[in-house]
Design a protein around this motif. Structure first.
Motif, PDB file in Angstrom:
ATOM      1  N   LEU A 145      -3.171   5.300  -3.095  1.00  0.00           N
ATOM      2  CA  LEU A 145      -3.858   6.149  -2.501  1.00  0.00           C
ATOM      3  C   LEU A 145      -3.478   7.600  -2.945  1.00  0.00           C
ATOM      4  CD1 LEU A 145      -3.513   3.970   0.197  1.00  0.00           C
ATOM      5  CD2 LEU A 145      -5.231   5.646   0.993  1.00  0.00           C
ATOM      6  N   ASP A 146      -4.132   8.196  -3.947  1.00  0.00           N
ATOM      7  CA  ASP A 146      -3.668   9.593  -4.741  1.00  0.00           C
ATOM      8  C   ASP A 146      -2.079   9.522  -4.836  1.00  0.00           C
ATOM      9  OD1 ASP A 146      -5.880  11.564  -3.756  1.00  0.00           O
ATOM     10  OD2 ASP A 146      -6.026  10.117  -2.412  1.00  0.00           O
ATOM     11  N   ALA A 147      -1.727   8.542  -5.575  1.00  0.00           N
ATOM     12  CA  ALA A 147      -0.413   8.217  -5.918  1.00  0.00           C
ATOM     13  C   ALA A 147       0.201   9.128  -6.971  1.00  0.00           C
ATOM     14  CB  ALA A 147      -0.286   6.608  -6.596  1.00  0.00           C
ATOM     15  N   ALA A 148       1.447   9.202  -6.792  1.00  0.00           N
ATOM     16  CA  ALA A 148       2.288   9.903  -7.639  1.00  0.00           C
ATOM     17  C   ALA A 148       2.998   9.048  -8.875  1.00  0.00           C
ATOM     18  CB  ALA A 148       3.600  10.790  -7.056  1.00  0.00           C
ATOM     19  N   GLY A 149       3.499   9.548  -9.958  1.00  0.00           N
ATOM     20  CA  GLY A 149       4.032   8.719 -11.009  1.00  0.00           C
ATOM     21  C   GLY A 149       3.970   9.256 -12.089  1.00  0.00           C
ATOM     22  N   PHE A 150       2.968  10.209 -12.537  1.00  0.00           N
ATOM     23  CA  PHE A 150       2.978  10.795 -13.569  1.00  0.00           C
ATOM     24  C   PHE A 150       3.603  12.046 -13.548  1.00  0.00           C
ATOM     25  CE2 PHE A 150      -1.035   8.038 -13.810  1.00  0.00           C
ATOM     26  CZ  PHE A 150      -0.778   7.540 -15.093  1.00  0.00           C
ATOM     27  N   ASN A 151       4.608  12.367 -14.374  1.00  0.00           N
ATOM     28  CA  ASN A 151       5.384  13.281 -14.212  1.00  0.00           C
ATOM     29  C   ASN A 151       5.303  14.618 -15.027  1.00  0.00           C
ATOM     30  OD1 ASN A 151       6.591  12.207 -12.018  1.00  0.00           O
ATOM     31  ND2 ASN A 151       8.482  11.480 -13.137  1.00  0.00           N
ATOM     32  N   ASP A 152       4.110  14.932 -15.803  1.00  0.00           N
ATOM     33  CA  ASP A 152       3.916  16.032 -16.293  1.00  0.00           C
ATOM     34  C   ASP A 152       3.757  17.230 -15.492  1.00  0.00           C
ATOM     35  OD1 ASP A 152       0.533  16.114 -16.449  1.00  0.00           O
ATOM     36  OD2 ASP A 152       1.344  14.173 -16.222  1.00  0.00           O
ATOM     37  N   PRO A 184      -6.509  10.499   2.007  1.00  0.00           N
ATOM     38  CA  PRO A 184      -7.519  10.045   2.638  1.00  0.00           C
ATOM     39  C   PRO A 184      -7.462   8.999   3.491  1.00  0.00           C
ATOM     40  CG  PRO A 184      -6.962   9.064   0.375  1.00  0.00           C
ATOM     41  CD  PRO A 184      -5.944  10.152   0.768  1.00  0.00           C
ATOM     42  N   MET A 185      -6.437   8.256   3.975  1.00  0.00           N
ATOM     43  CA  MET A 185      -6.239   7.505   5.067  1.00  0.00           C
ATOM     44  C   MET A 185      -6.086   8.233   6.294  1.00  0.00           C
ATOM     45  SD  MET A 185      -3.202   8.061   3.313  1.00  0.00           S
ATOM     46  CE  MET A 185      -1.425   8.708   3.887  1.00  0.00           C
ATOM     47  N   GLU A 186      -5.850   9.338   6.370  1.00  0.00           N
ATOM     48  CA  GLU A 186      -5.891  10.259   7.635  1.00  0.00           C
ATOM     49  C   GLU A 186      -7.249  11.055   7.437  1.00  0.00           C
ATOM     50  OE1 GLU A 186      -3.081  13.477   8.242  1.00  0.00           O
ATOM     51  OE2 GLU A 186      -1.234  11.718   7.894  1.00  0.00           O
ATOM     52  N   VAL A 193       0.952  -1.204  -0.044  1.00  0.00           N
ATOM     53  CA  VAL A 193      -0.027  -0.080   0.090  1.00  0.00           C
ATOM     54  C   VAL A 193       0.980   1.335   0.064  1.00  0.00           C
ATOM     55  CG1 VAL A 193      -1.917   1.249   1.317  1.00  0.00           C
ATOM     56  CG2 VAL A 193      -1.823  -1.328   1.436  1.00  0.00           C
ATOM     57  N   GLY A 194       0.462   2.288  -0.912  1.00  0.00           N
ATOM     58  CA  GLY A 194       1.502   3.569  -0.816  1.00  0.00           C
ATOM     59  C   GLY A 194       0.526   4.751  -0.977  1.00  0.00           C
ATOM     60  N   SER A 195       0.844   5.893  -0.233  1.00  0.00           N
ATOM     61  CA  SER A 195       0.271   7.012  -0.552  1.00  0.00           C
ATOM     62  C   SER A 195       1.300   8.077  -1.204  1.00  0.00           C
ATOM     63  CB  SER A 195      -0.012   7.509   0.814  1.00  0.00           C
ATOM     64  OG  SER A 195      -0.366   8.870   0.954  1.00  0.00           O
ATOM     65  N   SER A 196       0.649   8.849  -2.193  1.00  0.00           N
ATOM     66  CA  SER A 196       1.447   9.690  -2.791  1.00  0.00           C
ATOM     67  C   SER A 196       3.030   9.310  -3.251  1.00  0.00           C
ATOM     68  CB  SER A 196       1.513  11.003  -1.678  1.00  0.00           C
ATOM     69  OG  SER A 196       1.996  12.043  -2.406  1.00  0.00           O
ATOM     70  N   LEU A 197       3.933   9.988  -2.913  1.00  0.00           N
ATOM     71  CA  LEU A 197       5.216   9.261  -3.216  1.00  0.00           C
ATOM     72  C   LEU A 197       5.440   7.938  -3.001  1.00  0.00           C
ATOM     73  CD1 LEU A 197       8.138   9.700  -3.894  1.00  0.00           C
ATOM     74  CD2 LEU A 197       8.688  10.377  -1.574  1.00  0.00           C
ATOM     75  N   GLY A 198       4.832   7.549  -1.902  1.00  0.00           N
ATOM     76  CA  GLY A 198       4.939   6.092  -1.473  1.00  0.00           C
ATOM     77  C   GLY A 198       3.993   5.181  -2.424  1.00  0.00           C
ATOM     78  N   GLY A 199       2.856   5.819  -2.840  1.00  0.00           N
ATOM     79  CA  GLY A 199       2.261   5.133  -4.194  1.00  0.00           C
ATOM     80  C   GLY A 199       3.137   4.867  -5.174  1.00  0.00           C
ATOM     81  N   PRO A 247      -3.491  -7.378  -8.977  1.00  0.00           N
ATOM     82  CA  PRO A 247      -4.760  -6.741  -8.743  1.00  0.00           C
ATOM     83  C   PRO A 247      -4.658  -5.392  -7.867  1.00  0.00           C
ATOM     84  CG  PRO A 247      -4.829  -8.996  -8.263  1.00  0.00           C
ATOM     85  CD  PRO A 247      -3.390  -8.559  -8.597  1.00  0.00           C
ATOM     86  N   THR A 248      -5.322  -4.236  -8.260  1.00  0.00           N
ATOM     87  CA  THR A 248      -4.946  -2.799  -7.715  1.00  0.00           C
ATOM     88  C   THR A 248      -6.175  -2.289  -7.404  1.00  0.00           C
ATOM     89  OG1 THR A 248      -2.893  -2.697  -9.075  1.00  0.00           O
ATOM     90  CG2 THR A 248      -3.818  -0.837  -8.077  1.00  0.00           C
ATOM     91  N   LEU A 249      -6.282  -1.771  -6.141  1.00  0.00           N
ATOM     92  CA  LEU A 249      -7.229  -0.755  -5.752  1.00  0.00           C
ATOM     93  C   LEU A 249      -6.676   0.704  -5.722  1.00  0.00           C
ATOM     94  CD1 LEU A 249     -10.144  -0.326  -4.341  1.00  0.00           C
ATOM     95  CD2 LEU A 249      -9.032  -0.722  -2.129  1.00  0.00           C
ATOM     96  N   ILE A 250      -7.266   1.525  -6.471  1.00  0.00           N
ATOM     97  CA  ILE A 250      -7.117   2.770  -6.420  1.00  0.00           C
ATOM     98  C   ILE A 250      -8.030   3.917  -5.537  1.00  0.00           C
ATOM     99  CG2 ILE A 250      -6.609   4.981  -7.879  1.00  0.00           C
ATOM    100  CD1 ILE A 250      -6.575   2.909 -10.210  1.00  0.00           C
ATOM    101  N   LEU A 251      -7.526   4.453  -4.665  1.00  0.00           N
ATOM    102  CA  LEU A 251      -8.409   5.190  -3.701  1.00  0.00           C
ATOM    103  C   LEU A 251      -7.914   6.682  -3.866  1.00  0.00           C
ATOM    104  CD1 LEU A 251      -8.113   3.185  -0.539  1.00  0.00           C
ATOM    105  CD2 LEU A 251      -9.941   2.926  -1.965  1.00  0.00           C
TER     106      LEU A 251
END
Length: 458
Positions: free
Chosen positions: A130-137, A268-270, A104-110, A229-233
């Protein structure tokens, strides 16, 4: 009086591990299948406090302060590329001796989570972003990163060295934290204090500057090959990473599901911990989501030679983006397009594969964009049929599995004498039965009475 952060923010679950000349702060709580939680920028393992309370009743929960954050603090070499983070995580998992886990990862952790899952597919059984980063535009870059990446500051190298001597006012931390929440009233005073104190830990301010200006490469083109299998929150009011990126992840990941939370921001997890952890547990416990995991029919035949029936699909073609799928068979023998559409739309098809023995004498196409979109909308794993197809340009782009016969431009019409037989269907030389399992990949089609892909328990 100086605050002792280690005394304040550690407890009996806290451990420290020497990796890359850092003392890495981590916690392991609960028993069960391991689940690893990775925090985002400015945060620490404490961002998962409420999640851990709930998850530790069912799982072994592992969370850590990533390099550059929390009590772990900065890397001595001041390098923070994604590759270095991934090597660090690989070392960490080896040192604590976990080989398979949920991630499980949030933002940078995602971002780190999906990059890690792409490289180490056999380790990561399920993925939660959770609100993951990785698209760098530029539209995907958070405001605070844009500020730090200002060309003037980037060229002013001494700014990095001075960072540790500049006292960041608590009001600045408060501004960015409120900006990260959909409803700032949800921020507890202790949460704000923790963020401020952790960011003020020696080395962490400079570490953030180095992270933000590291010039990370965009690997988002790899998402289409990540079949875990991936859940996107995602928070609807995320001001750090736009909501549009949630849909980009969901479109590109071949086996994902998306939940958007109204009125919620970037964390969202907080902000709504109970709802988000509930949705996560439902995802982890729902075996239907496993059906998107990539399987190999050749391995099933080698491992269970006496339990499989092998199809002879020499005249069938795999048409969509999704070449590998499996699930419980739902069988139909008919000559009616309407009956097939009704069957598709009457229930959610997650974990199921529709088998259609098409009884029409004409060559007219059963499979078209209407059927394909209905399958996609109702989340069917796929369809296998001896019928013809049309609208190839459209259905070839979809991520529902579609195996059919030949291309033919004319749509099948309804017949006056309708055939409707349930529970059995003969396709590709296999007599499929409702409730049995069917597996499809580029090597062929295989059927069995029981589920042979219990990969999560291996």
């Amino acid at each position: 009086m100086a605050i002792d952060l280690f005394e304040k923010y550690t407890d009996e679950q806290s451990h420290f591990l020497d990796i890359d000349e850092m003392k890495v702060h981590y916690k392991i709580e609960g028993e069960g299948f391991p689940i690893v939680l990775l925090h985002g920028t400015f945060a620490s393992l404490h961002t998962w406090d409420r999640w851990t309370e709930v998850l530790s009743k069912k799982y072994k929960v592992i969370r850590l302060d990533l390099p550059g954050f929390g009590l772990t603090g900065p890397r001595p070499d001041r390098t923070y590329s994604v590759e270095i983070y991934l090597k660090f995580l690989e070392t960490f998992f080896k040192r604590i001796d976990i080989k398979k886990f949920y991630l499980v990862g949030s933002s940078l952790g995602g971002w780190l989570a999906w990059e890690y899952a792409y490289r180490y597919k056999e380790q990561v059984r399920r993925l939660v972003l959770l609100d993951a980063a990785g698209f760098n535009d530029k539209d995907s870059t958070p405001l605070i990163y844009k500020v730090v990446q200002n060309p003037i500051l980037k060229e002013f190298k001494m700014f990095h060295g001075l960072a540790e001597y500049v006292k960041a006012p608590k009001t600045i931390n408060e501004f960015f934290l409120k900006n990260a929440y959909g409803d700032p009233k949800r921020i507890e005073p202790t949460t704000l204090t923790r963020y401020h104190e952790m960011f003020s830990r020696k080395g962490n301010k400079e570490a953030f500057l180095n992270i933000a200006t590291s010039g990370h490469q965009d690997h988002s083109d790899r998402l289409k090959d990540l079949e875990t299998p991936t859940l996107i929150l995602w928070g609807e009011k995320d001001r750090w990473i736009p909501l549009s990126n949630a849909y980009r992840f969901n479109f590109n990941l071949p086996n994902s599901t998306l939940i958007v939370y109204k009125g919620v921001g970037h964390i969202p997890m907080e902000e709504i911990p109970d709802k988000t952890v509930e949705d996560t547990i439902n995802f982890l416990e729902n075996e239907a989501f496993d059906n998107g995991a990539k399987i190999k029919t050749s391995n099933l035949c080698d491992r269970y030679p006496d339990e499989v029936e092998i199809g002879r699909p020499f005249y069938l073609q795999s048409l969509s983006r999704r070449k590998s799928f499996y699930g419980r068979a739902v069988c139909y023998k008919t000559n009616s397009v309407k009956l097939i559409l009704d069957r598709i739309e009457e229930e959610n098809g997650k974990g199921k594969v529709l088998i259609v023995d098409w009884e029409a004498e004409e060559h007219d196409a059963l499979i078209d964009d209407e059927i394909a979109f209905a399958l996609l909308h109702q989340e069917w794993e796929g369809i296998i049929t001896n019928a013809n197809y049309r609208h190839y340009e459209t259905i070839s782009k979809l991520r529902t599995g579609i195996v059919a016969k030949h291309a033919y431009p004319k749509k099948a019409k309804e017949k006056e004498d309708t055939i409707e037989i349930h529970y059995h269907a003969e396709v590709a030389g296999v007599d499929f039965i409702d409730g049995h399992y069917v597996y499809v990949d580029e090597d062929g089609i295989v059927s069995s009475k029981r589920n042979l892909v219990e990969w999560e328990k291996d």
